[in-house]
Write a protein that holds these residues in place. Structure first.
Motif, PDB file in Angstrom:
ATOM      1  N   ARG A  62       0.812  -1.219   0.000  1.00 42.28           N
ATOM      2  CA  ARG A  62       0.000   0.000   0.000  1.00 42.28           C
ATOM      3  C   ARG A  62       0.847   1.271   0.000  1.00 42.28           C
ATOM      4  N   HIS A  63       2.135   1.120   0.216  1.00 38.50           N
ATOM      5  CA  HIS A  63       3.019   2.285   0.160  1.00 38.50           C
ATOM      6  C   HIS A  63       3.329   2.602  -1.303  1.00 38.50           C
ATOM      7  N   HIS A  64       3.095   3.835  -1.685  1.00 34.51           N
ATOM      8  CA  HIS A  64       3.327   4.222  -3.076  1.00 34.51           C
ATOM      9  C   HIS A  64       4.811   4.200  -3.431  1.00 34.51           C
ATOM     10  N   LEU A  65       5.134   3.503  -4.472  1.00 33.01           N
ATOM     11  CA  LEU A  65       6.440   3.661  -5.104  1.00 33.01           C
ATOM     12  C   LEU A  65       6.337   4.818  -6.091  1.00 33.01           C
ATOM     13  N   THR A  66       7.486   5.319  -6.526  1.00 34.52           N
ATOM     14  CA  THR A  66       7.497   6.527  -7.356  1.00 34.52           C
ATOM     15  C   THR A  66       8.246   6.284  -8.654  1.00 34.52           C
ATOM     16  N   SER A 112       1.508  -0.303  -9.026  1.00 39.70           N
ATOM     17  CA  SER A 112       0.563   0.696  -8.537  1.00 39.70           C
ATOM     18  C   SER A 112      -0.059   0.261  -7.215  1.00 39.70           C
ATOM     19  N   HIS A 113      -0.728   1.230  -6.549  1.00 45.17           N
ATOM     20  CA  HIS A 113      -1.420   0.945  -5.296  1.00 45.17           C
ATOM     21  C   HIS A 113      -2.484  -0.123  -5.570  1.00 45.17           C
ATOM     22  N   PRO A 114      -2.606  -1.175  -4.731  1.00 50.23           N
ATOM     23  CA  PRO A 114      -3.462  -2.318  -5.053  1.00 50.23           C
ATOM     24  C   PRO A 114      -4.956  -1.989  -5.139  1.00 50.23           C
ATOM     25  N   ILE A 119      -0.133   5.887  -8.555  1.00 57.35           N
ATOM     26  CA  ILE A 119       1.321   5.782  -8.570  1.00 57.35           C
ATOM     27  C   ILE A 119       1.923   7.133  -8.204  1.00 57.35           C
ATOM     28  N   GLY A 120       3.071   7.096  -7.555  1.00 62.32           N
ATOM     29  CA  GLY A 120       3.808   8.328  -7.311  1.00 62.32           C
ATOM     30  C   GLY A 120       4.604   8.703  -8.554  1.00 62.32           C
TER      31      GLY A 120
END
Length: 208
Positions: A62-66, A112-114, A119-120
């Motif tokens: 759930r943590h956004h990657l960028t 992406s966020h599930p 996305i960041g």
């Protein structure tokens, strides 16, 4: 054992960055300086990259990657951007900002966020980071290099060597960089929501 590439912060040697780009193409994780601390990056098309970045940081899905992009045009390929969002992005980029946006189909689901499919996105204002993106030939999946169970990012390459030399394929040493993460703005909400205050001042974008 991570390879160390010492580059000039303003005029990074393309030969060394191409070597770092080759390691990314082989599936490696690479630490690189940005305009808001060091980040660890991987190729977007690497199927295992998102999991390995999250594992390194101790993050869940759930943590956004960028995505680190070269410019606004590249952002629009990976994120859905309407006119008001575009105006804000144009004002803020390049710079120490991460924007949460709805991902396009070009972004793999594993990245992406599930639940939100977001996305960041950011365009860094650091020549070494931009040169590595150029060497890789595509945007890079990234996360701020904050050690597990700590709150401050790393900004010194030798510290990164001591902590992560067995976890990374390479460390691009471009000297010290700012000791703050990006400011995170969620543009999927109206009005835009400041998720995290970092180096970028929200007031500069007209946000409280």
């Amino acid at each position: 054992m991570a390879q160390i590439f010492v580059v000039h912060p303003e005029n990074p040697q393309s030969r060394l960055l191409q070597q770092a780009g080759d390691l990314l193409a082989q599936g490696g994780l690479v630490a690189v300086p940005t305009d808001s601390s060091y980040a660890v990056v991987a190729r977007l098309d690497d199927k295992d990259a998102a999991e390995r970045l999250r594992r390194l940081r101790g993050l869940d899905e759930r943590h956004h990657l960028t995505l680190l992009c070269r410019d606004l045009a590249e952002i629009s390929h990976f994120a859905k951007v309407d006119n008001p969002q575009y105006r804000l992005l144009k004002l803020a980029t390049p710079g120490p900002w991460t924007f949460i946006l709805e991902a396009t189909k070009e972004v793999p689901r594993r990245v992406s966020h599930p639940s939100r499919k977001t996305i960041g996105i950011r365009v860094p204002e650091h020549r070494v980071a931009l040169a590595l993106i150029e060497a890789a030939g595509s945007p890079l999946l990234s996360t701020t290099l904050i050690p597990r169970d700590e709150t401050l990012p790393l900004n010194d390459a030798q510290d990164i060597v001591g902590r992560y030399q067995h976890d990374l394929a390479a460390i691009v040493d471009g000297g010290s960089c700012p000791f703050e993460p990006t400011t995170v703005i969620d543009l999927t909400e109206e009005p835009p929501k400041v998720v995290r205050v970092g180096r970028g001042d929200p007031a500069a974008l007209g946000l409280a």
